[in-house]
Design an enzyme around this catalytic site. Structure first.
Site, PDB file in Angstrom:
ATOM      1  N   ARG A 116       0.738  -1.178  -0.032  1.00  0.00           N
ATOM      2  CA  ARG A 116      -0.194  -0.073  -0.118  1.00  0.00           C
ATOM      3  C   ARG A 116       0.777   1.257   0.085  1.00  0.00           C
ATOM      4  NH1 ARG A 116       1.850   3.073   4.377  1.00  0.00           N
ATOM      5  NH2 ARG A 116       1.388   2.109   6.310  1.00  0.00           N
ATOM      6  N   GLU A 215      -6.349   7.199   7.928  1.00  0.00           N
ATOM      7  CA  GLU A 215      -5.137   8.045   8.629  1.00  0.00           C
ATOM      8  C   GLU A 215      -4.631   9.109   7.478  1.00  0.00           C
ATOM      9  OE1 GLU A 215      -2.254   5.739  10.699  1.00  0.00           O
ATOM     10  OE2 GLU A 215      -0.746   7.159   9.797  1.00  0.00           O
ATOM     11  N   ARG A 219      -5.436   5.549   0.800  1.00  0.00           N
ATOM     12  CA  ARG A 219      -4.327   4.492   0.852  1.00  0.00           C
ATOM     13  C   ARG A 219      -4.696   3.520  -0.276  1.00  0.00           C
ATOM     14  NH1 ARG A 219      -1.945   3.423   6.117  1.00  0.00           N
ATOM     15  NH2 ARG A 219      -1.151   5.254   6.696  1.00  0.00           N
ATOM     16  N   CYS A 261       1.258  10.659   9.498  1.00  0.00           N
ATOM     17  CA  CYS A 261       2.117  10.090  10.276  1.00  0.00           C
ATOM     18  C   CYS A 261       3.747  10.170   9.668  1.00  0.00           C
ATOM     19  CB  CYS A 261       2.116   8.739  10.497  1.00  0.00           C
ATOM     20  SG  CYS A 261       3.135   7.940  11.724  1.00  0.00           S
ATOM     21  N   THR A 263       6.154   8.384   9.990  1.00  0.00           N
ATOM     22  CA  THR A 263       6.710   7.005   9.546  1.00  0.00           C
ATOM     23  C   THR A 263       6.254   6.516   8.202  1.00  0.00           C
ATOM     24  OG1 THR A 263       4.835   5.896  10.173  1.00  0.00           O
ATOM     25  CG2 THR A 263       6.405   6.049  11.949  1.00  0.00           C
ATOM     26  N   ARG A 270       3.932   0.693   2.354  1.00  0.00           N
ATOM     27  CA  ARG A 270       4.279  -0.572   3.441  1.00  0.00           C
ATOM     28  C   ARG A 270       4.165  -1.774   2.502  1.00  0.00           C
ATOM     29  NH1 ARG A 270       2.816  -4.014   7.844  1.00  0.00           N
ATOM     30  NH2 ARG A 270       0.515  -3.909   7.247  1.00  0.00           N
ATOM     31  N   ARG A 299       4.547  -7.316  12.539  1.00  0.00           N
ATOM     32  CA  ARG A 299       3.609  -7.072  13.278  1.00  0.00           C
ATOM     33  C   ARG A 299       2.710  -8.477  13.317  1.00  0.00           C
ATOM     34  NH1 ARG A 299       1.225  -1.480  10.127  1.00  0.00           N
ATOM     35  NH2 ARG A 299       3.137  -0.308  10.373  1.00  0.00           N
ATOM     36  N   GLU A 304      -1.305  -3.428  12.582  1.00  0.00           N
ATOM     37  CA  GLU A 304      -0.463  -2.720  13.628  1.00  0.00           C
ATOM     38  C   GLU A 304      -1.024  -2.973  14.989  1.00  0.00           C
ATOM     39  OE1 GLU A 304       0.650   1.518  13.080  1.00  0.00           O
ATOM     40  OE2 GLU A 304       2.507   1.112  13.832  1.00  0.00           O
TER      41      GLU A 304
HETATM   42  P1  ADP Z   1      -1.579  -0.297   6.820  1.00  0.00           P
HETATM   43  O1  ADP Z   1      -2.552  -0.030   6.133  1.00  0.00           O
HETATM   44  O2  ADP Z   1      -0.738   0.777   7.508  1.00  0.00           O
HETATM   45  O3  ADP Z   1      -0.515  -1.000   6.328  1.00  0.00           O
HETATM   46  P2  ADP Z   1      -2.367  -2.260   9.215  1.00  0.00           P
HETATM   47  O4  ADP Z   1      -1.007  -2.894   9.634  1.00  0.00           O
HETATM   48  O5  ADP Z   1      -3.424  -1.606  10.055  1.00  0.00           O
HETATM   49  O6  ADP Z   1      -1.861  -0.951   8.421  1.00  0.00           O
HETATM   50  O7  ADP Z   1      -2.924  -3.166   8.329  1.00  0.00           O
HETATM   51  C1  ADP Z   1      -4.309  -2.994   7.679  1.00  0.00           C
HETATM   52  C2  ADP Z   1      -4.749  -4.225   7.189  1.00  0.00           C
HETATM   53  O8  ADP Z   1      -4.300  -4.763   6.209  1.00  0.00           O
HETATM   54  C3  ADP Z   1      -4.981  -5.204   8.416  1.00  0.00           C
HETATM   55  O9  ADP Z   1      -6.373  -5.741   8.364  1.00  0.00           O
HETATM   56  C4  ADP Z   1      -3.928  -6.152   8.121  1.00  0.00           C
HETATM   57  O10 ADP Z   1      -3.896  -7.650   8.668  1.00  0.00           O
HETATM   58  C5  ADP Z   1      -3.991  -6.103   6.429  1.00  0.00           C
HETATM   59  N1  ADP Z   1      -2.908  -6.742   5.934  1.00  0.00           N
HETATM   60  C6  ADP Z   1      -1.505  -6.131   6.116  1.00  0.00           C
HETATM   61  N2  ADP Z   1      -0.596  -6.890   5.197  1.00  0.00           N
HETATM   62  C7  ADP Z   1      -1.213  -7.830   4.679  1.00  0.00           C
HETATM   63  C8  ADP Z   1      -1.040  -9.043   3.753  1.00  0.00           C
HETATM   64  N3  ADP Z   1       0.341  -9.156   3.503  1.00  0.00           N
HETATM   65  N4  ADP Z   1      -1.924  -9.902   3.720  1.00  0.00           N
HETATM   66  C9  ADP Z   1      -3.336  -9.571   3.771  1.00  0.00           C
HETATM   67  N5  ADP Z   1      -3.667  -8.567   4.719  1.00  0.00           N
HETATM   68  C10 ADP Z   1      -2.714  -7.841   5.164  1.00  0.00           C
HETATM   69  N1  ILO Z   2       1.009   6.780  16.313  1.00  0.00           N
HETATM   70  C1  ILO Z   2       1.250   5.258  16.601  1.00  0.00           C
HETATM   71  C2  ILO Z   2       1.455   4.658  15.166  1.00  0.00           C
HETATM   72  C3  ILO Z   2       2.645   4.832  14.387  1.00  0.00           C
HETATM   73  C4  ILO Z   2       3.038   4.446  13.021  1.00  0.00           C
HETATM   74  N2  ILO Z   2       1.768   3.644  12.565  1.00  0.00           N
HETATM   75  C5  ILO Z   2       0.877   4.440  11.924  1.00  0.00           C
HETATM   76  C6  ILO Z   2      -0.174   3.498  11.497  1.00  0.00           C
HETATM   77  N3  ILO Z   2       1.032   5.417  11.303  1.00  0.00           N
HETATM   78  C7  ILO Z   2       2.387   4.983  17.378  1.00  0.00           C
HETATM   79  O1  ILO Z   2       3.165   5.959  17.601  1.00  0.00           O
HETATM   80  O2  ILO Z   2       2.675   3.859  17.871  1.00  0.00           O
END
Ligand code: ADP
Ligand code: ILO
Length: 346
Positions: A116, A215, A219, A261, A263, A270, A299, A304
């Site tokens: 993403r 966020e 995305r 954010c 990060t 990611r 994770r 997260e």
């Molecule tokens: P981000 O959108 O910042 O990557 P999250 O860690 O919250 O944040 O992940 C968002 C969603 O995507 C969660 O439901 C997570 O389980 C799912 N996800 C992340 N990586 C994978 C993957 N490789 N396969 C399936 N689902 C994933």
């Molecule tokens: N503010 C949260 C998450 C930080 C990084 N992750 C994201 C989804 N931006 C923290 O500081 O742990």
């Protein structure tokens, strides 16, 4: 309880980058400053102050936050990304430059792959400082642009407001949709007026998805079952190019794509796999030695701040700024290759 506009206190053992880098001196210098959107230091640090278990603890309200509050943001960015104020970001979304052979041809380890990027609309505040009207306008414009997409990216937009609870729960459980009520986002002001203005666009196969106004304002996500990382990256790369023809994104030469954010700055990418590593997980020191070597993050499988289930982990790139998109994915590919080799040995 921390008082408004007073230097915050953090509990013993607090490890956030906010608590490490917010000195009393920096606080006093910045506490009365506001960006043109009215975003103040106390807004930027609120999430980390009320959630002392944050890893980072700060959010930006707009592009200007990164310069006006640079004395706080710069050391945090430096520590997270290894990127200094003099550095410039670089971009490369060309799948031909990625070396990603099939790492798991028999499908024994990699359950699914997801990549993403975060994007925010140019010349508007970021989520923590946006108004309800601006947010709703983004939803309208972006969802209309997306609904004009064709081929394997064609799909439909589903607003969160009015979405059936069972459908919502299934989309979250299947990893397609963002969760509701994240306390870090809540404290950052990112959940204001929820669920209005939020939603998800996806194609029929749910391999191309766009979250609107979580966020970040967008995305953009490419995902599928199994470990074909090149296919996932190629789809994402062409989707980004299509969307960029219609929506102008916030970008700076120094920080790359601007996100709420720190990060996520830079590529805002990611790239992750859900991968079965039950044996290696018995020795977290060996596991972490490999992920650290390849700049990866571990994770749980519900995003997260979630836990692993059944020896399945979410492994993704940690660096996003000062490296290209290809390098982000390459970090993940190289690390996953080594993780699988180690798991096989055990
Ligand atoms: P981000 O959108 O910042 O990557 P999250 O860690 O919250 O944040 O992940 C968002 C969603 O995507 C969660 O439901 C997570 O389980 C799912 N996800 C992340 N990586 C994978 C993957 N490789 N396969 C399936 N689902 C994933
Ligand atoms: N503010 C949260 C998450 C930080 C990084 N992750 C994201 C989804 N931006 C923290 O500081 O742990």
């Amino acid at each position: 309880m921390n008082k408004k506009n007073e230097f915050p206190t953090f509990p013993a053992g607090c490890e956030s980058l906010l608590c490490k880098h917010l000195t009393k001196e920096i606080f006093e210098e910045l506490k009365d400053k506001k960006t043109q959107n009215g975003f103040a230091l106390e807004d930027a640090i609120h999430s980390g102050v009320v959630n002392p278990d944050s890893g980072i603890g700060v959010y930006a309200g707009d592009l200007e936050s990164y310069t006006l509050f640079s004395k706080l943001f710069d050391p945090i960015i430096q520590e997270y990304h290894g990127f200094s104020p003099e550095d410039k970001h670089k971009s490369n979304l060309n799948p031909n430059d990625l070396d990603a052979p099939n790492l798991d041809p028999k499908g024994e380890y990699i359950v699914s792959t997801r990549i993403r990027v975060g994007r925010n609309v140019a010349d508007l505040p970021l989520g923590p400082a946006i108004t309800k009207e601006q947010r709703n306008e983004i939803e309208k414009n972006v969802s209309q642009s997306l609904q004009a997409m064709s081929g394997n990216l064609a799909g439909r937009y589903y607003p969160l407001k009015g979405m059936n609870d069972d459908i919502k729960a299934a989309l979250i459980a299947d990893h397609f949709l963002f969760k509701t009520g994240d306390r870090f986002l809540e404290a950052a002001g990112l959940n204001r007026n929820w669920p209005e203005g939020r939603g998800i666009y996806h194609n029929d196969e749910k391999t191309f998805l766009v979250w609107i106004n979580e966020e970040d304002q967008l995305r953009i996500i490419s995902m599928q079952m199994g470990g074909n990382i090149l296919e996932v990256f190629t789809r994402l790369s062409s989707a980004i190019q299509e969307i960029e023809k219609k929506v102008a994104f916030s970008y700076s030469e120094h920080l790359g794509y601007i996100t709420s954010c720190p990060t996520n700055l830079g590529t805002a990418m990611r790239a992750s796999v859900h991968i079965k590593l039950p044996k290696l997980a018995q020795d977290m020191t060996a596991f972490k030695a490999i992920t650290d070597k390849h700049f990866l993050q571990i994770r749980g499988i519900h995003g997260e701040h979630s836990e692993s289930e059944g020896g399945v982990y979410d492994i993704s790139n940690k660096r996003r700024l000062g490296v290209t998109e290809v390098e982000c994915v390459q970090d993940m590919v190289n690390g996953v290759k080594e993780l699988i080799a180690k798991e096989k040995l055990l």
